[in-house]
Design a protein around this motif. Structure first.
Motif, PDB file in Angstrom:
ATOM      1  N   SER A   1       1.561  -8.509  -0.424  1.00  0.00           N
ATOM      2  CA  SER A   1       0.803  -7.262  -0.300  1.00  0.00           C
ATOM      3  C   SER A   1      -0.372  -7.222  -1.270  1.00  0.00           C
ATOM      4  CB  SER A   1       1.716  -6.063  -0.574  1.00  0.00           C
ATOM      5  OG  SER A   1       2.836  -6.082   0.288  1.00  0.00           O
ATOM      6  N   ASP A   2      -0.264  -7.926  -2.369  1.00  0.00           N
ATOM      7  CA  ASP A   2      -1.323  -7.905  -3.382  1.00  0.00           C
ATOM      8  C   ASP A   2      -1.136  -9.118  -4.279  1.00  0.00           C
ATOM      9  OD1 ASP A   2      -3.509  -7.090  -4.861  1.00  0.00           O
ATOM     10  OD2 ASP A   2      -2.570  -5.280  -5.654  1.00  0.00           O
TER      11      ASP A   2
ATOM     12  N   THR B   1      -4.715  -6.025   2.537  1.00  0.00           N
ATOM     13  CA  THR B   1      -3.915  -4.826   2.772  1.00  0.00           C
ATOM     14  C   THR B   1      -4.464  -3.658   1.965  1.00  0.00           C
ATOM     15  OG1 THR B   1      -1.868  -5.950   3.329  1.00  0.00           O
ATOM     16  CG2 THR B   1      -1.654  -3.828   2.248  1.00  0.00           C
ATOM     17  N   ASN B   2      -4.525  -2.495   2.599  1.00  0.00           N
ATOM     18  CA  ASN B   2      -4.744  -1.270   1.861  1.00  0.00           C
ATOM     19  C   ASN B   2      -3.372  -0.768   1.437  1.00  0.00           C
ATOM     20  OD1 ASN B   2      -5.025   1.424   1.082  1.00  0.00           O
ATOM     21  ND2 ASN B   2      -6.910   1.611   2.260  1.00  0.00           N
ATOM     22  N   THR B   3      -3.123  -0.792   0.154  1.00  0.00           N
ATOM     23  CA  THR B   3      -1.766  -0.539  -0.320  1.00  0.00           C
ATOM     24  C   THR B   3      -1.324   0.907  -0.094  1.00  0.00           C
ATOM     25  OG1 THR B   3      -2.560  -0.115  -2.570  1.00  0.00           O
ATOM     26  CG2 THR B   3      -1.918  -2.370  -2.035  1.00  0.00           C
ATOM     27  N   SER B   4      -2.274   1.759   0.284  1.00  0.00           N
ATOM     28  CA  SER B   4      -1.908   3.162   0.535  1.00  0.00           C
ATOM     29  C   SER B   4      -0.983   3.318   1.734  1.00  0.00           C
ATOM     30  CB  SER B   4      -3.173   3.996   0.782  1.00  0.00           C
ATOM     31  OG  SER B   4      -4.088   3.819  -0.260  1.00  0.00           O
ATOM     32  N   ILE B   5      -0.950   2.310   2.623  1.00  0.00           N
ATOM     33  CA  ILE B   5      -0.089   2.441   3.802  1.00  0.00           C
ATOM     34  C   ILE B   5       1.363   2.070   3.492  1.00  0.00           C
ATOM     35  CG2 ILE B   5      -2.007   1.942   5.366  1.00  0.00           C
ATOM     36  CD1 ILE B   5      -0.652  -0.830   5.832  1.00  0.00           C
ATOM     37  N   LEU B   6       1.599   1.520   2.318  1.00  0.00           N
ATOM     38  CA  LEU B   6       2.964   1.125   1.953  1.00  0.00           C
ATOM     39  C   LEU B   6       3.705   2.313   1.338  1.00  0.00           C
ATOM     40  CD1 LEU B   6       2.004  -2.230   0.181  1.00  0.00           C
ATOM     41  CD2 LEU B   6       2.916  -1.974   2.513  1.00  0.00           C
ATOM     42  N   HIS B   7       5.035   2.295   1.463  1.00  0.00           N
ATOM     43  CA  HIS B   7       5.816   3.301   0.747  1.00  0.00           C
ATOM     44  C   HIS B   7       5.532   3.206  -0.748  1.00  0.00           C
ATOM     45  CE1 HIS B   7       8.438   3.840   4.314  1.00  0.00           C
ATOM     46  NE2 HIS B   7       8.777   4.980   3.747  1.00  0.00           N
ATOM     47  N   THR B   8       5.403   4.335  -1.380  1.00  0.00           N
ATOM     48  CA  THR B   8       5.476   4.353  -2.841  1.00  0.00           C
ATOM     49  C   THR B   8       6.957   4.340  -3.215  1.00  0.00           C
ATOM     50  OG1 THR B   8       5.588   6.760  -2.939  1.00  0.00           O
ATOM     51  CG2 THR B   8       3.377   5.750  -3.007  1.00  0.00           C
ATOM     52  N   TYR B   9       7.218   4.115  -4.492  1.00  0.00           N
ATOM     53  CA  TYR B   9       8.614   4.227  -4.946  1.00  0.00           C
ATOM     54  C   TYR B   9       9.163   5.609  -4.595  1.00  0.00           C
ATOM     55  CZ  TYR B   9      12.449   5.254  -8.088  1.00  0.00           C
ATOM     56  OH  TYR B   9      13.648   5.686  -8.588  1.00  0.00           O
TER      57      TYR B   9
ATOM     58  N   GLY C   1       7.511  -7.420  -7.169  1.00  0.00           N
ATOM     59  CA  GLY C   1       6.996  -6.123  -6.740  1.00  0.00           C
ATOM     60  C   GLY C   1       5.900  -6.186  -5.706  1.00  0.00           C
ATOM     61  N   ASN C   2       5.200  -7.318  -5.594  1.00  0.00           N
ATOM     62  CA  ASN C   2       4.090  -7.412  -4.637  1.00  0.00           C
ATOM     63  C   ASN C   2       4.535  -7.968  -3.283  1.00  0.00           C
ATOM     64  OD1 ASN C   2       4.602  -9.955  -5.711  1.00  0.00           O
ATOM     65  ND2 ASN C   2       2.463 -10.611  -5.666  1.00  0.00           N
ATOM     66  N   GLU C   3       5.823  -7.915  -2.995  1.00  0.00           N
ATOM     67  CA  GLU C   3       6.343  -8.484  -1.739  1.00  0.00           C
ATOM     68  C   GLU C   3       7.039  -7.377  -0.952  1.00  0.00           C
ATOM     69  OE1 GLU C   3       8.573 -11.960  -2.955  1.00  0.00           O
ATOM     70  OE2 GLU C   3       6.956 -12.602  -4.266  1.00  0.00           O
ATOM     71  N   GLN C   4       6.228  -6.408  -0.483  1.00  0.00           N
ATOM     72  CA  GLN C   4       6.814  -5.130  -0.091  1.00  0.00           C
ATOM     73  C   GLN C   4       7.250  -4.994   1.362  1.00  0.00           C
ATOM     74  OE1 GLN C   4       5.641  -1.648  -2.018  1.00  0.00           O
ATOM     75  NE2 GLN C   4       6.327  -0.287  -0.377  1.00  0.00           N
TER      76      GLN C   4
ATOM     77  N   VAL D   1      -2.598 -13.175  -0.157  1.00  0.00           N
ATOM     78  CA  VAL D   1      -2.548 -11.812   0.379  1.00  0.00           C
ATOM     79  C   VAL D   1      -2.857 -11.845   1.866  1.00  0.00           C
ATOM     80  CG1 VAL D   1      -3.540  -9.514   0.223  1.00  0.00           C
ATOM     81  CG2 VAL D   1      -3.215 -10.873  -1.843  1.00  0.00           C
ATOM     82  N   LEU D   2      -2.025 -11.189   2.620  1.00  0.00           N
ATOM     83  CA  LEU D   2      -2.162 -11.185   4.069  1.00  0.00           C
ATOM     84  C   LEU D   2      -2.642  -9.816   4.520  1.00  0.00           C
ATOM     85  CD1 LEU D   2      -1.677 -13.077   6.453  1.00  0.00           C
ATOM     86  CD2 LEU D   2       0.603 -12.107   6.650  1.00  0.00           C
TER      87      LEU D   2
END
Ligand SMILES: [Zn+2]
Length: 358
Positions: free
Chosen positions: A297-298, A49-57, A110-113, A305-306
Motif C-alpha cells: 500500500s505504501d 494507492t490513495n491511502t484514504s480508501i483504506l480502513h484506518t485503525y 503495517g504497509n501491507e493492508q 507499491v501497487l
C-alpha cells in the motif's frame, strides 16, 4: 524506469546490494515486463494507492465491534496494546474446543493492508448465510492489523520519503522501527508479546496463515504473479507439521491459481525462527503458511507499491484464501489435500530487484 535515472540511483543506495543484483539479472536476461494475467497482475501503470480508501485503525475497530454486536458466534477480545497504546484485537469463533482451529494473522508489516481489508470481509461473511454453516466444525481465530502503529504511520521515525498519496503513510515497521516479523524468538515488542502470550499460547491451534504483501515485480515463467506461498523451512519442525503446512498450501493453490487472475509462485524464504512462518511452527507445532500478496500500500520504493486498481482482485485473493481454507479445515478435506504440486511449483524471481518481503 531506466537504470540511470536519479530515482533509481536513490533506491540503489537505499537498498544496497539486493537491487543491484536483481537489476543485473534483469538486464542480463533481457526480460521485458510480463503481460497481465487475466484480469489480475498488471504493471505499475495504474499509479499509486490513495491511502484514504483504506480502513484506518479506528474504522477497522468500529467494523469489528459492529460485527461483534451482530454475530453471536463472534467474540472480540483485546490481546494487548501496541507501542503507541492501540488495543490489539483477536476476533474468535470458538464453537467447540475439540474442533480443528485455524489462525489468520494480518499486517505484521503495517504497509501491507489489503490482507486486512479482505479479512474484514471474511468476518462479515462468517455472520451471513454464505459462511455460517461451517462454524460448527471449526474454530477460527483472526488477528487483524497486528501492527496498527505502522499501519497508521504513527511511528518514531520519518516517513517523508514514502510515496503513497492520501491522508497517511503506512510503514513496514512498528513505532520502535522494529520489523516485528523478526521478533518471534526474542519477543521484545509488545505486539509480538500479545500474539504469543494471549493467542499462540492460549489456544490449541492447528493451522495458521500469515498474510503479507510482497513487491510488484515477482514472476514465474516470465509472468508476474498475484502472490506467493511457502511452508516452514526451519529444521526445527517435525515433518508432520510441515506436511500440514503443505496441505494447507495445496488448498490455497488449488483455489486461487484456478481463478484466471490468480497466479502463484513459491516464495523464496529463509530458515530463521525469528520469522513467524518458521518460529511459530517450531515453538507451537502449528502448521503455518506464508501468503504474500502482490504489491504494498505504501513504501519509499515505487517498485513495491501497487496502484489501487489492483485492490479488487487482491482483496478477493485474500477472501478466497481464507474462505477456502476455512471450508477445507471444517470438512476435513485439508487432511487429504495433494501436496505434490509443491515439487513443481517454480520459485518466483523478480523482474526488477527488490528485497524479499516476509
Ligand atoms: Zn510482510
Amino acid at each position: 524506469m531506466p537504470a540511470s535515472s536519479p530515482l533509481f540511483l536513490t533506491q540503489t543506495m537505499k537498498k544496497g546490494a539486493c537491487i543491484i543484483a536483481g537489476s543485473a539479472l534483469m538486464l542480463g536476461l533481457g526480460l521485458a515486463p510480463a503481460q497481465a494475467v487475466g484480469g489480475g497482475p498488471n504493471n505499475n501503470e495504474n499509479g499509486t494507492t490513495n491511502t484514504s480508501i483504506l480502513h484506518t485503525y479506528d474504522s477497522m475497530v468500529a467494523e469489528l465491534k459492529t460485527q461483534d454486536a451482530m454475530q453471536s458466534a463472534l467474540d472480540l477480545e483485546v490481546i494487548g496494546q501496541s507501542v503507541k497504546g492501540r488495543d490489539l484485537y483477536l476476533a474468535k469463533y470458538i464453537s467447540d474446543p475439540s474442533n480443528p482451529t485455524i489462525l489468520f494473522l494480518t499486517q505484521q508489516h503495517g504497509n501491507e493492508q489489503l490482507t486486512t481489508e479482505g479479512t474484514l470481509e471474511v468476518i462479515k461473511h462468517l455472520g451471513s448465510g454464505r459462511m455460517k454453516d461451517v462454524l460448527k466444525d471449526i474454530n477460527i481465530l483472526v488477528v487483524p492489523m497486528l501492527n496498527p502503529d505502522g499501519a497508521m504511520g504513527d511511528v518514531n521515525f520519518s516517513l517523508d520519503d514514502y510515496i503513497a498519496s492520501g491522508d497517511r503513510h503506512l510503514t513496514r515497521y512498528n513505532a520502535n522501527n522494529v520489523d516485528i516479523n523478526r521478533d518471534h524468538v526474542a519477543k521484545t515488542q509488545p505486539e509480538i508479546q500479545a500474539l504469543h502470550n494471549n493467542v499462540l499460547s492460549a489456544f490449541n491451534i492447528d493451522y495458521m496463515i500469515d498474510l503479507h504483501h510482497q513487491g510488484t515485480r515477482s514472476a514465474i515463467n516470465g509472468e508476474l504473479v498475484s502472490g506467493s506461498i511457502l511452508y516452514p523451512t526451519t529444521t526445527d519442525v517435525s515433518e508432520e507439521v510441515r506436511e500440514g503446512s503443505k496441505r494447507l498450501g495445496s488448498i490455497v493453490y488449488q483455489n486461487v491459481d484456478s481463478t484466471g487472475w490468480g497466479h502463484l509462485g513459491k516464495y523464496v524464504g529463509g530458515t530463521a525462527n525469528t520469522i513467524a512462518r518458521n518460529g511459530i511452527a517450531a515453538e507451537y507445532g502449528i502448521s503455518t503458511l506464508l501468503f504474500e500478496m502482490r504489491g504494498m500500500s505504501d513504501h519509499y520504493n515505487e517498485d513495491y507499491v501497487l496502484g489501487q486498481k489492483s485492490n479488487g482482485y487482491l482483496r478477493q485473493q485474500t477472501i478466497l484464501t481464507l474462505e477456502s481454507t476455512i471450508k477445507a479445515v471444517a470438512d476435513g478435506s485439508v487432511e487429504t489435500a495433494d501436496t505434490s504440486f509443491w515439487d513443481t511449483l517454480p520459485e518466483q524471481s523478480t523482474l526488477l530487484g527488490e528485497e524479499a518481503d516476509e
